[in-house]
Write a protein that holds these residues in place. Structure first.
Motif, short mmCIF file in Angstrom:
data_model
loop_
_atom_site.label_atom_id
_atom_site.label_comp_id
_atom_site.label_asym_id
_atom_site.label_seq_id
_atom_site.Cartn_x
_atom_site.Cartn_y
_atom_site.Cartn_z
N ILE A 1 0.81 -1.18 -0.03
CA ILE A 1 0.26 0.22 0.10
C ILE A 1 1.00 1.34 -0.06
N GLU A 2 2.02 1.31 0.65
CA GLU A 2 2.95 2.25 0.68
C GLU A 2 3.55 2.67 -0.48
N HIS A 3 3.91 1.46 -1.36
CA HIS A 3 4.20 1.53 -2.77
C HIS A 3 3.26 2.28 -3.61
N ARG A 4 2.04 2.20 -3.32
CA ARG A 4 0.92 3.03 -4.05
C ARG A 4 0.48 4.00 -3.66
N SER A 5 1.04 4.67 -2.61
CA SER A 5 0.44 5.93 -1.89
C SER A 5 0.14 6.71 -2.88
N SER A 6 0.82 7.21 -3.83
CA SER A 6 0.71 8.38 -5.04
C SER A 6 -0.40 8.11 -5.59
N LEU A 7 -1.06 6.71 -6.09
CA LEU A 7 -2.01 6.40 -6.56
C LEU A 7 -3.45 6.38 -5.76
N TYR A 8 -3.25 6.18 -4.38
CA TYR A 8 -4.24 6.63 -3.53
C TYR A 8 -4.61 7.92 -3.58
N GLN A 9 -3.79 8.73 -3.53
CA GLN A 9 -3.82 10.35 -3.44
C GLN A 9 -4.30 10.82 -4.80
N ASP A 10 -4.23 10.20 -6.05
CA ASP A 10 -4.47 10.74 -7.47
C ASP A 10 -6.13 10.60 -7.44
N SER A 11 -6.69 11.80 -7.55
CA SER A 11 -8.15 11.79 -7.72
C SER A 11 -8.73 11.67 -9.07
N LYS A 12 -7.55 11.64 -10.13
CA LYS A 12 -7.89 11.26 -11.57
C LYS A 12 -7.68 9.78 -11.80
N THR A 13 -7.01 8.87 -11.04
CA THR A 13 -7.12 7.66 -11.18
C THR A 13 -7.52 6.92 -9.89
N THR A 14 -8.74 6.21 -10.09
CA THR A 14 -9.44 5.75 -8.88
C THR A 14 -9.58 3.93 -9.05
N ALA A 15 -8.67 3.46 -9.94
CA ALA A 15 -8.46 2.03 -10.05
C ALA A 15 -7.15 1.66 -10.31
N PHE A 16 -6.69 0.83 -9.58
CA PHE A 16 -5.30 0.39 -9.87
C PHE A 16 -5.05 -1.00 -9.06
N ARG A 17 -3.76 -1.63 -9.26
CA ARG A 17 -3.31 -2.86 -8.70
C ARG A 17 -2.97 -2.43 -7.41
N VAL A 18 -3.19 -3.00 -6.06
CA VAL A 18 -2.63 -2.64 -4.78
C VAL A 18 -1.44 -3.72 -4.48
N PHE A 19 -1.70 -4.91 -4.78
CA PHE A 19 -0.93 -5.96 -4.46
C PHE A 19 -0.61 -7.21 -5.42
N ASN A 20 0.64 -7.15 -6.14
CA ASN A 20 0.81 -7.93 -7.32
C ASN A 20 1.58 -9.07 -7.25
N GLY A 21 0.88 -10.16 -6.40
CA GLY A 21 1.44 -11.60 -6.26
C GLY A 21 3.00 -11.50 -5.85
N GLU A 22 3.85 -12.32 -6.45
CA GLU A 22 5.14 -12.58 -6.21
C GLU A 22 5.99 -11.15 -5.97
N GLY A 23 5.44 -10.17 -6.93
CA GLY A 23 6.11 -8.98 -6.71
C GLY A 23 5.94 -8.08 -5.73
N ASP A 24 4.80 -8.55 -4.73
CA ASP A 24 4.95 -7.83 -3.45
C ASP A 24 5.09 -9.00 -2.37
N GLY A 25 5.63 -10.25 -2.89
CA GLY A 25 5.95 -11.05 -1.72
C GLY A 25 4.98 -12.25 -1.60
N VAL A 26 3.95 -12.35 -2.25
CA VAL A 26 3.07 -13.65 -1.78
C VAL A 26 2.45 -13.98 -3.23
N GLY A 27 3.10 -14.88 -4.01
CA GLY A 27 2.62 -15.51 -5.12
C GLY A 27 1.40 -16.11 -5.03
N GLY A 28 0.58 -15.99 -6.14
CA GLY A 28 -0.75 -16.46 -6.18
C GLY A 28 -1.91 -15.88 -5.70
N LEU A 29 -1.64 -14.57 -5.32
CA LEU A 29 -2.53 -13.54 -4.84
C LEU A 29 -2.48 -12.31 -5.21
#
Length: 398
Positions: free
Chosen positions: A89-117
């Motif tokens: 979530i910290e990695h996406r903090s700028s997206l959370y604050q971007d009023s022009k973009t309100t849809a994005f990936r929060v957790f990307n499997g093995e890229g964020d440390g948990v494959g399969g999720l």
């Protein structure tokens, strides 16, 4: 606490796992038959009984589980998932604050440390995708961790695995309040209608966000645009908002027409001024050649594998032929946006497909721009397959 089983890794695979390769391949483990219950905690060791990693057993494509930690004492409890989710979530903090973009990936499997999720955000609502029964066994821990650290307006899940169990409900809603249908989200100030409780795909592919913006901002003004394999027409919306004279969207799925009309409508675009065609893309190419139709911008974003009544398409084998057909209906100095989400080949091979196609047509080309996954689709160097998206903007010179 879930019981753990020790597994022995073949020597030629041990080095990669020790170096951080997270996917546990079936052929990598000597005594895989010792584990048969998905969700079982597994500890991996090499020939010399040296600890390599700890994870879970779960069947996902060619994999049989994921390494989640190189700490043998790690426990995969709520606190473990809280730690991973907080970092994500910290990695996406700028997206959370971007009023022009309100849809994005929060957790990307093995890229964020948990494959399969994976976890996606849509205007306050979250969608979890589980890619194996193994990771699904951690459902309670993951959901508790998520609701402990963020305000979840509503939560949905997608079970992206074949199951003989009893929990393959039609309803993907889990908790909170249900999202309106459609739910309107923003992406770089474009509007998109999504349906969080309508099967595996909600109506927009979030990994193409940067590409849609580039098409709108730099490649559409005054252009005649063809969008093939158009799904719900998101690229067509971007092109129309960028000043395209006309867009033509082609997809085989019957529902693509009504979905594309909806996406135009929520952006106040006159859909009747656009062409929305339900047809096999390969048939459409032949039709366009017969009618001498040409386009200034052609978008190719096929699935990795597709089958219609007369065609079977496999990206790894058939992409050059697809490009040949696209080249034939692209104007001189026109642009082809070639995209593939197939994880079995990388950008170098993809560029080889482009070279092969132009060689076959006798034409020349220039590569204008390249795109991979956006920043919210976090990847790791140790797992190249995770960086699956390849997009190349190609100018047809002759």
């Amino acid at each position: 606490m879930k019981k753990s089983i020790q597994l022995k890794v073949k020597s030629n695979y041990a080095k990669n796992i020790k170096a951080g390769y997270p996917l546990i391949m079936e052929e990598a483990v000597i005594n895989l038959k010792d584990v048969n219950i998905e969700g079982t905690i597994i500890e991996l060791f090499d020939d010399n009984h040296h600890f390599l990693g700890k994870g879970y057993y779960g069947k996902q494509n060619k994999g049989r589980g994921w390494v989640l930690s190189q700490n043998q004492q790690e426990t995969f409890d709520i606190h473990f998932f809280e730690k991973k989710l907080k970092l994500a979530i910290e990695h996406r903090s700028s997206l959370y604050q971007d009023s022009k973009t309100t849809a994005f990936r929060v957790f990307n499997g093995e890229g964020d440390g948990v494959g399969g999720l994976t976890l996606d955000y849509y205007e306050g609502y979250y969608v979890i995708s589980w890619y194996s029964e193994g990771i699904y066994q951690f459902k309670n821990e993951v959901i508790s961790a998520l609701t402990n650290i963020v305000n979840v307006k509503g939560l949905y899940e997608k079970k992206r695995f074949a199951s003989q169990g009893t929990y393959m409900e039609d309803d993907d809603f889990i908790l909170g309040e249900k999202a309106p249908e459609p739910l309107l989200v923003k992406e770089n100030d474009m509007n998109f209608a999504v349906y969080l409780n309508d099967g595996a795909m909600v109506g927009i592919f979030l990994d193409q966000r940067d590409v849609r913006k580039k098409i709108r901002d730099s490649y559409s003004n005054g252009k005649n645009v063809l969008n093939t394999f158009s799904y719900t027409g998101a690229f067509s919306v971007a092109a129309a908002l960028g000043g395209a004279v006309k867009t033509t969207s082609v997809d085989l799925a019957n529902r693509s027409k009504s979905k594309t009309i909806e996406q135009f409508s929520v952006n106040a675009i006159d859909f009747e001024a656009q062409d929305i065609i339900v047809e096999d893309v390969f048939h459409y190419f032949k039709y366009a050649v017969r009618k001498n139709l040409t386009f200034d911008l052609v978008i190719l974003d096929p699935p990795s594998f597709a089958r219609s009544k007369k065609h079977t398409f496999s990206a790894g084998k058939d992409y050059p032929d697809l490009l040949v057909q696209a080249i034939s209906i692209t104007e001189k100095n026109g642009v082809i946006v070639a995209s593939s989400n197939c994880s079995t080949f990388g950008m170098t091979k993809f560029k080889g497909f482009i070279e092969k196609a132009f060689k076959q047509t006798g034409g020349s080309y220039a590569i204008l721009e390249e795109f991979n996954l956006p920043n919210d689709f976090k990847t790791i160097d140790e797992y190249k397959e995770g960086d699956y998206l390849k997009v190349v903007f190609i100018e047809k010179k002759s």
